[in-house]
Design a protein around this motif. Structure first.
Motif, PDB file in Angstrom:
ATOM      1  N   VAL A  23       0.846  -1.201   0.000  1.00  0.00           N
ATOM      2  CA  VAL A  23       0.000   0.000   0.000  1.00  0.00           C
ATOM      3  C   VAL A  23       0.879   1.248   0.000  1.00  0.00           C
ATOM      4  CG1 VAL A  23      -1.704   1.320   1.311  1.00  0.00           C
ATOM      5  CG2 VAL A  23      -1.939  -1.172   1.092  1.00  0.00           C
ATOM      6  N   SER A  24       1.928   1.235   0.799  1.00  0.00           N
ATOM      7  CA  SER A  24       2.847   2.374   0.864  1.00  0.00           C
ATOM      8  C   SER A  24       3.505   2.620  -0.485  1.00  0.00           C
ATOM      9  CB  SER A  24       3.904   2.115   1.939  1.00  0.00           C
ATOM     10  OG  SER A  24       4.834   3.173   2.000  1.00  0.00           O
ATOM     11  N   ALA A  25       3.926   1.543  -1.157  1.00  0.00           N
ATOM     12  CA  ALA A  25       4.565   1.688  -2.470  1.00  0.00           C
ATOM     13  C   ALA A  25       3.587   2.231  -3.501  1.00  0.00           C
ATOM     14  CB  ALA A  25       5.126   0.345  -2.914  1.00  0.00           C
ATOM     15  N   LEU A  26       2.341   1.792  -3.432  1.00  0.00           N
ATOM     16  CA  LEU A  26       1.330   2.290  -4.354  1.00  0.00           C
ATOM     17  C   LEU A  26       1.094   3.786  -4.142  1.00  0.00           C
ATOM     18  CD1 LEU A  26      -0.897   1.932  -6.480  1.00  0.00           C
ATOM     19  CD2 LEU A  26      -2.410   1.146  -4.627  1.00  0.00           C
ATOM     20  N   CYS A  27       0.976   4.194  -2.903  1.00  0.00           N
ATOM     21  CA  CYS A  27       0.742   5.613  -2.620  1.00  0.00           C
ATOM     22  C   CYS A  27       1.944   6.464  -3.005  1.00  0.00           C
ATOM     23  CB  CYS A  27       0.393   5.800  -1.150  1.00  0.00           C
ATOM     24  SG  CYS A  27      -1.239   5.144  -0.728  1.00  0.00           S
ATOM     25  N   ALA A  28       3.148   5.911  -2.879  1.00  0.00           N
ATOM     26  CA  ALA A  28       4.343   6.643  -3.327  1.00  0.00           C
ATOM     27  C   ALA A  28       4.283   6.874  -4.831  1.00  0.00           C
ATOM     28  CB  ALA A  28       5.602   5.867  -2.951  1.00  0.00           C
ATOM     29  N   ARG A  29       3.783   5.903  -5.571  1.00  0.00           N
ATOM     30  CA  ARG A  29       3.646   6.071  -7.026  1.00  0.00           C
ATOM     31  C   ARG A  29       2.588   7.124  -7.345  1.00  0.00           C
ATOM     32  NH1 ARG A  29       4.481   1.358 -11.245  1.00  0.00           N
ATOM     33  NH2 ARG A  29       6.569   2.114 -10.852  1.00  0.00           N
ATOM     34  N   VAL A  30       1.500   7.152  -6.571  1.00  0.00           N
ATOM     35  CA  VAL A  30       0.475   8.181  -6.770  1.00  0.00           C
ATOM     36  C   VAL A  30       1.069   9.567  -6.540  1.00  0.00           C
ATOM     37  CG1 VAL A  30      -1.699   9.100  -5.876  1.00  0.00           C
ATOM     38  CG2 VAL A  30      -1.429   6.633  -6.197  1.00  0.00           C
ATOM     39  N   ARG A  31       1.852   9.723  -5.499  1.00  0.00           N
ATOM     40  CA  ARG A  31       2.477  11.025  -5.211  1.00  0.00           C
ATOM     41  C   ARG A  31       3.414  11.444  -6.345  1.00  0.00           C
ATOM     42  NH1 ARG A  31       3.238   8.288  -0.123  1.00  0.00           N
ATOM     43  NH2 ARG A  31       1.611   8.953   1.360  1.00  0.00           N
ATOM     44  N   ALA A  32       4.128  10.463  -6.904  1.00  0.00           N
ATOM     45  CA  ALA A  32       5.045  10.776  -8.006  1.00  0.00           C
ATOM     46  C   ALA A  32       4.285  11.229  -9.242  1.00  0.00           C
ATOM     47  CB  ALA A  32       5.904   9.557  -8.323  1.00  0.00           C
ATOM     48  N   LEU A  33       3.094  10.675  -9.459  1.00  0.00           N
ATOM     49  CA  LEU A  33       2.283  11.072 -10.611  1.00  0.00           C
ATOM     50  C   LEU A  33       1.638  12.436 -10.424  1.00  0.00           C
ATOM     51  CD1 LEU A  33       0.428   7.723 -11.465  1.00  0.00           C
ATOM     52  CD2 LEU A  33       2.206   8.844 -12.822  1.00  0.00           C
ATOM     53  N   ARG A  34       1.385  12.829  -9.178  1.00  0.00           N
ATOM     54  CA  ARG A  34       0.697  14.098  -8.901  1.00  0.00           C
ATOM     55  C   ARG A  34       1.487  14.848  -7.817  1.00  0.00           C
ATOM     56  NH1 ARG A  34      -4.858  15.135  -9.584  1.00  0.00           N
ATOM     57  NH2 ARG A  34      -4.680  13.637 -11.308  1.00  0.00           N
ATOM     58  N   PRO A  35       2.638  15.411  -8.188  1.00  0.00           N
ATOM     59  CA  PRO A  35       3.463  16.101  -7.184  1.00  0.00           C
ATOM     60  C   PRO A  35       2.683  17.213  -6.494  1.00  0.00           C
ATOM     61  CG  PRO A  35       4.682  15.794  -9.234  1.00  0.00           C
ATOM     62  CD  PRO A  35       3.262  15.416  -9.527  1.00  0.00           C
ATOM     63  N   GLY A  36       2.840  17.292  -5.196  1.00  0.00           N
ATOM     64  CA  GLY A  36       2.179  18.331  -4.420  1.00  0.00           C
ATOM     65  C   GLY A  36       0.845  17.923  -3.840  1.00  0.00           C
ATOM     66  N   LEU A  37       0.244  16.864  -4.374  1.00  0.00           N
ATOM     67  CA  LEU A  37      -1.027  16.403  -3.813  1.00  0.00           C
ATOM     68  C   LEU A  37      -0.756  15.710  -2.484  1.00  0.00           C
ATOM     69  CD1 LEU A  37      -4.091  15.846  -4.033  1.00  0.00           C
ATOM     70  CD2 LEU A  37      -3.507  13.713  -5.229  1.00  0.00           C
ATOM     71  N   ARG A  38      -1.495  16.083  -1.471  1.00  0.00           N
ATOM     72  CA  ARG A  38      -1.362  15.443  -0.159  1.00  0.00           C
ATOM     73  C   ARG A  38      -2.047  14.074  -0.219  1.00  0.00           C
ATOM     74  NH1 ARG A  38      -1.098  17.678   5.152  1.00  0.00           N
ATOM     75  NH2 ARG A  38      -0.841  15.956   6.627  1.00  0.00           N
ATOM     76  N   VAL A  39      -1.270  13.021  -0.033  1.00  0.00           N
ATOM     77  CA  VAL A  39      -1.783  11.652  -0.066  1.00  0.00           C
ATOM     78  C   VAL A  39      -1.479  10.993   1.264  1.00  0.00           C
ATOM     79  CG1 VAL A  39      -1.731   9.409  -1.223  1.00  0.00           C
ATOM     80  CG2 VAL A  39      -1.388  11.505  -2.559  1.00  0.00           C
ATOM     81  N   GLU A  40      -2.523  10.584   1.973  1.00  0.00           N
ATOM     82  CA  GLU A  40      -2.378   9.922   3.266  1.00  0.00           C
ATOM     83  C   GLU A  40      -2.955   8.509   3.168  1.00  0.00           C
ATOM     84  OE1 GLU A  40      -0.984  11.008   6.022  1.00  0.00           O
ATOM     85  OE2 GLU A  40      -0.607  13.098   5.470  1.00  0.00           O
ATOM     86  N   VAL A  41      -2.541   7.666   4.087  1.00  0.00           N
ATOM     87  CA  VAL A  41      -3.067   6.298   4.175  1.00  0.00           C
ATOM     88  C   VAL A  41      -3.652   6.086   5.557  1.00  0.00           C
ATOM     89  CG1 VAL A  41      -2.554   3.838   4.030  1.00  0.00           C
ATOM     90  CG2 VAL A  41      -1.317   5.443   2.567  1.00  0.00           C
ATOM     91  N   GLY A  42      -4.864   5.525   5.606  1.00  0.00           N
ATOM     92  CA  GLY A  42      -5.479   5.112   6.860  1.00  0.00           C
ATOM     93  C   GLY A  42      -5.962   3.685   6.733  1.00  0.00           C
TER      94      GLY A  42
END
Length: 256
Positions: A23-42
């Motif tokens: 899940v962490s790796a997936l969210c890291a890829r999302v952040r890389a695709l949309r720099p500056g977007l705040r992405v959190e995991v719960g």
């Protein structure tokens, strides 16, 4: 501060540490695709931070809008009951924080594209499709709607991708199991059988899928979807749709 709604990815959670890592790796890829977007995991269970704690922290930081995106492939119990209940309880305690639940990830052509990527990584070539039967192996659900969606994905995937056959299978709650689906394709004379886990992260049920594939002698076993680029793009697509729907709702309210 970035005024865009925060993307809160809601994962089920697992005692298996591979789950949180995926899940962490997936969210890291999302952040890389949309720099500056705040992405959190719960997480709903097992792992920290839990969803209510993440929302409390965002509210304390002055965040005002959150898109809560269930990391789920079908709209079953968690999407219909668990997650809405958690979000409603948090909304009652955090009146200044607006939380909108996005749609689940599936079905989507991006998911079948990710499945095909994983099958190719496991050794299948494009020319193998006509002689290969695929077992679309999901975690399983007691929700008839979710089961019907998996069956429809299997039918559509065979039609659009040109596989010899695509059969649904389930690791829990529903039948057939992965091993039974593999054997059924063998009995029908299919030359090559591949198992494509329709799951996002490793854990108990994906391990059960893999064990069934090995038990029945599947020729190819793909890895789980994990941080596939198609999956990261799909998360952003669901986020964008939710943000747009929210903006439309605000405009409707203003014009009423």
């Amino acid at each position: 501060m970035d005024t865009r709604p925060t993307l809160l990815v809601i994962a089920h959670g697992s005692r298996d540490p591979r789950h949180a890592a995926a899940v962490s790796a997936l969210c890291a890829r999302v952040r890389a695709l949309r720099p500056g977007l705040r992405v959190e995991v719960g997480h709903l269970d097992f792992n920290a931070p839990r969803v209510p704690r993440v929302l409390e922290r965002l509210a304390a930081e002055g965040r005002r809008e959150v898109v809560a995106l269930p990391l789920l492939l079908t709209r079953a119990f968690h999407a219909k009951s668990d997650i809405p209940a958690v979000l409603r309880e948090a909304a009652a305690r955090l009146p200044l924080l607006s939380v909108r639940q996005a749609e689940v990830l599936g079905p989507s052509p991006l998911l079948t594209a990710a499945l095909e990527r994983r099958l190719e990584e496991a050794g299948l070539r494009p020319g193998d499709r006509r002689s290969t039967g695929v077992v679309l192996a999901s975690a399983g659900s007691s929700d008839p709607e979710a089961i019907a969606v998996i069956a429809e994905i299997a039918r559509e995937w065979r039609h659009t991708a040109g596989w010899c056959a695509v059969r649904p299978a389930f690791a829990s709650a529903s039948l057939p199991r992965t091993a039974d689906a593999v054997r059924a394709l063998r009995a029908e004379g299919v030359d090559r059988v591949a198992v494509a886990p329709y799951v996002i992260a490793p854990g108990f049920l994906p391990d059960r899928i893999a064990a069934g594939a090995r038990e029945a002698g599947a020729d190819v076993l793909a890895p789980v979807l994990g941080p596939a680029p198609e999956l990261a793009r799909l998360l952003l697509r669901r986020y964008d749709t939710s943000v747009l729907d929210g903006a439309r709702g605000d405009l409707t309210a203003l014009s009423a």
